[in-house]
Design an enzyme around this catalytic site. Structure first.
Site, PDB file in Angstrom:
ATOM      1  N   LYS A 186      47.289 -38.111  25.541  1.00 18.10           N
ATOM      2  CA  LYS A 186      46.119 -37.652  24.789  1.00 18.10           C
ATOM      3  C   LYS A 186      45.073 -38.755  24.850  1.00 18.10           C
ATOM      4  O   LYS A 186      45.323 -39.875  24.390  1.00 18.10           O
ATOM      5  CB  LYS A 186      46.497 -37.347  23.339  1.00 18.10           C
ATOM      6  CG  LYS A 186      45.328 -36.898  22.464  1.00 18.10           C
ATOM      7  CD  LYS A 186      45.821 -36.360  21.128  1.00 18.10           C
ATOM      8  CE  LYS A 186      44.690 -35.863  20.250  1.00 18.10           C
ATOM      9  NZ  LYS A 186      44.001 -36.937  19.507  1.00 18.10           N
ATOM     10  N   CYS A 229      43.480 -43.299  19.881  1.00 18.24           N
ATOM     11  CA  CYS A 229      43.242 -43.769  18.512  1.00 18.24           C
ATOM     12  C   CYS A 229      42.185 -44.881  18.492  1.00 18.24           C
ATOM     13  O   CYS A 229      42.336 -45.890  19.192  1.00 18.24           O
ATOM     14  CB  CYS A 229      44.540 -44.282  17.886  1.00 18.24           C
ATOM     15  SG  CYS A 229      44.303 -44.804  16.176  1.00 18.24           S
ATOM     16  N   ALA A 266      42.596 -30.062  15.050  1.00 21.90           N
ATOM     17  CA  ALA A 266      43.073 -30.938  13.970  1.00 21.90           C
ATOM     18  C   ALA A 266      42.391 -30.535  12.662  1.00 21.90           C
ATOM     19  O   ALA A 266      42.967 -29.826  11.840  1.00 21.90           O
ATOM     20  CB  ALA A 266      42.813 -32.400  14.322  1.00 21.90           C
ATOM     21  N   GLU A 267      41.147 -30.947  12.483  1.00 23.55           N
ATOM     22  CA  GLU A 267      40.477 -30.684  11.201  1.00 23.55           C
ATOM     23  C   GLU A 267      40.289 -29.194  10.936  1.00 23.55           C
ATOM     24  O   GLU A 267      40.414 -28.752   9.790  1.00 23.55           O
ATOM     25  CB  GLU A 267      39.141 -31.433  11.154  1.00 23.55           C
ATOM     26  CG  GLU A 267      39.349 -32.930  10.994  1.00 23.55           C
ATOM     27  CD  GLU A 267      38.060 -33.671  10.658  1.00 23.55           C
ATOM     28  OE1 GLU A 267      37.811 -33.910   9.475  1.00 23.55           O
ATOM     29  OE2 GLU A 267      37.320 -34.005  11.598  1.00 23.55           O
ATOM     30  N   PRO A 288      48.115 -33.886  16.900  1.00 20.98           N
ATOM     31  CA  PRO A 288      48.814 -34.922  16.131  1.00 20.98           C
ATOM     32  C   PRO A 288      47.917 -35.404  14.996  1.00 20.98           C
ATOM     33  O   PRO A 288      46.735 -35.687  15.221  1.00 20.98           O
ATOM     34  CB  PRO A 288      49.031 -36.036  17.165  1.00 20.98           C
ATOM     35  CG  PRO A 288      47.995 -35.824  18.211  1.00 20.98           C
ATOM     36  CD  PRO A 288      47.715 -34.353  18.235  1.00 20.98           C
ATOM     37  N   MET A 289      48.475 -35.477  13.795  1.00 23.38           N
ATOM     38  CA  MET A 289      47.693 -35.950  12.640  1.00 23.38           C
ATOM     39  C   MET A 289      48.586 -36.730  11.700  1.00 23.38           C
ATOM     40  O   MET A 289      49.502 -36.165  11.093  1.00 23.38           O
ATOM     41  CB  MET A 289      47.096 -34.770  11.870  1.00 23.38           C
ATOM     42  CG  MET A 289      45.910 -34.126  12.552  1.00 23.38           C
ATOM     43  SD  MET A 289      45.217 -32.803  11.532  1.00 23.38           S
ATOM     44  CE  MET A 289      46.325 -31.453  11.885  1.00 23.38           C
ATOM     45  N   ASN A 300      40.042 -30.615  23.186  1.00 21.76           N
ATOM     46  CA  ASN A 300      40.109 -30.970  21.765  1.00 21.76           C
ATOM     47  C   ASN A 300      38.714 -31.391  21.285  1.00 21.76           C
ATOM     48  O   ASN A 300      38.087 -32.252  21.889  1.00 21.76           O
ATOM     49  CB  ASN A 300      41.137 -32.097  21.582  1.00 21.76           C
ATOM     50  CG  ASN A 300      41.201 -32.631  20.166  1.00 21.76           C
ATOM     51  OD1 ASN A 300      41.274 -33.830  19.957  1.00 21.76           O
ATOM     52  ND2 ASN A 300      41.187 -31.760  19.170  1.00 21.76           N
ATOM     53  N   GLY A 301      38.280 -30.727  20.194  1.00 21.97           N
ATOM     54  CA  GLY A 301      36.979 -31.038  19.605  1.00 21.97           C
ATOM     55  C   GLY A 301      36.126 -29.787  19.459  1.00 21.97           C
ATOM     56  O   GLY A 301      36.272 -28.831  20.225  1.00 21.97           O
ATOM     57  N   ASN A 302      35.266 -29.786  18.413  1.00 20.87           N
ATOM     58  CA  ASN A 302      34.315 -28.682  18.164  1.00 20.87           C
ATOM     59  C   ASN A 302      34.974 -27.371  17.768  1.00 20.87           C
ATOM     60  O   ASN A 302      34.419 -26.310  18.017  1.00 20.87           O
ATOM     61  CB  ASN A 302      33.429 -28.404  19.391  1.00 20.87           C
ATOM     62  CG  ASN A 302      32.431 -29.501  19.634  1.00 20.87           C
ATOM     63  OD1 ASN A 302      32.465 -30.514  18.932  1.00 20.87           O
ATOM     64  ND2 ASN A 302      31.564 -29.314  20.593  1.00 20.87           N
TER      65      ASN A 302
END
Ligand SMILES: Cc1cc2nc3c(=O)[nH]c(=O)nc-3n(C[C@H](O)[C@H](O)[C@H](O)COP(=O)(O)O)c2cc1C
Length: 233
Positions: free
Chosen positions: A131, A89, A223-224, A6-7, A199-201
């Protein structure tokens, strides 16, 4: 297995379609304010804009009131495969609105979260996802995860970072060893009943595979990395 995160300002319909074209298995909407979604017709139309081919889709809500979230989820239910709660968040808006990671920071807030998950999972036809971010101590995270599962959470995405501060939200590497501990705990206590997304890295396709290997998670969320390279999946 390959999931677009989600973004706000990014995981809207056009980017979801692009991500799906390049291999995303599952996409989340940006964060949707549950109260406004219930009250405001125009907001509802704009935030849940979807199209043929935009499936499976997860509606990603924030809020802190079980009744309001249930109303919002019921309105979204015909258009999505699942409803997700934003419990990660860290922004100021989440602090002032008492949602996201701030809701998980106290025992009282976590009790509210569990009541939301119980309410949604017992009244919706679609599954309820959550999440989260890491809590301050691993034991706290693991116990919260068990409680979420018992309340009816059907899939858990774990962003392997602590809440940090409102302006330093994604600094430094994620703690994938803690995501691995969550995966191990869920498998130990619940068999395969609640899939976990790491999620991450993730900055490259190779990172997707190493995150899966390092955590044992059922899927990986980006995400990114996906913003930098929509073909990452
Ligand atoms: C532009 C942008 C918007 C985001 N909006 C949300 C959001 O609406 N809800 C949420 O839970 N996380 C949001 N996040 C956090 C991501 O979903 C994800 O948890 C975080 O960026 C870590 O994943 P990454 O390392 O792959 O970027 C956002 C991140 C970015 C970059």
């Amino acid at each position: 297995r390959l999931v677009l995160a989600p973004m706000v300002g990014a995981s809207e319909l056009p980017f979801r379609l692009l991500s799906r074209k390049y291999g995303a298995d599952l996409c989340y909407t940006p964060m949707i304010y549950s109260a406004r979604f219930v009250e405001d017709d125009a907001y509802r139309q704009a935030e849940l804009r979807t199209a043929p081919g935009d499936a499976p889709l997860v509606a990603h809500f924030c809020g802190n009131c079980p009744a309001t979230l249930l109303k919002a989820a019921r309105l979204a239910e015909p258009h999505v495969c699942a409803v997700d709660l934003n419990l990660g968040c860290p922004q100021r808006v989440a602090h002032s609105g008492n949602f996201g990671s701030y809701l998980c920071a106290t025992a009282e807030g976590r009790a509210t979260v569990l009541s939301i998950v119980r309410t949604l999972s017992s009244h919706l036809r679609v599954p309820v996802f959550c999440k989260i971010r890491l809590l301050d101590e691993l034991d706290e995270t693991l116990s919260f995860v068990r409680q979420l599962r018992d309340a009816g959470c059907a899939l858990l995405a774990v962003h392997g970072r602590y809440r940090g501060s409102a302006t330093r939200r994604r600094d430094g590497p994620a703690h994938l060893e803690q995501v691995a501990a969550v995966v191990a705990e869920v498998k130990r206590a619940a068999g395969e009943q609640m899939p976990v997304l790491s999620n991450g890295n993730v900055r490259s396709a190779a990172d997707l595979l190493s995150a899966l290997a390092a955590t044992g998670a059922d899927g990986v969320m980006s995400a990114e990395g996906a913003l930098d390279d929509p073909a990452i999946f």
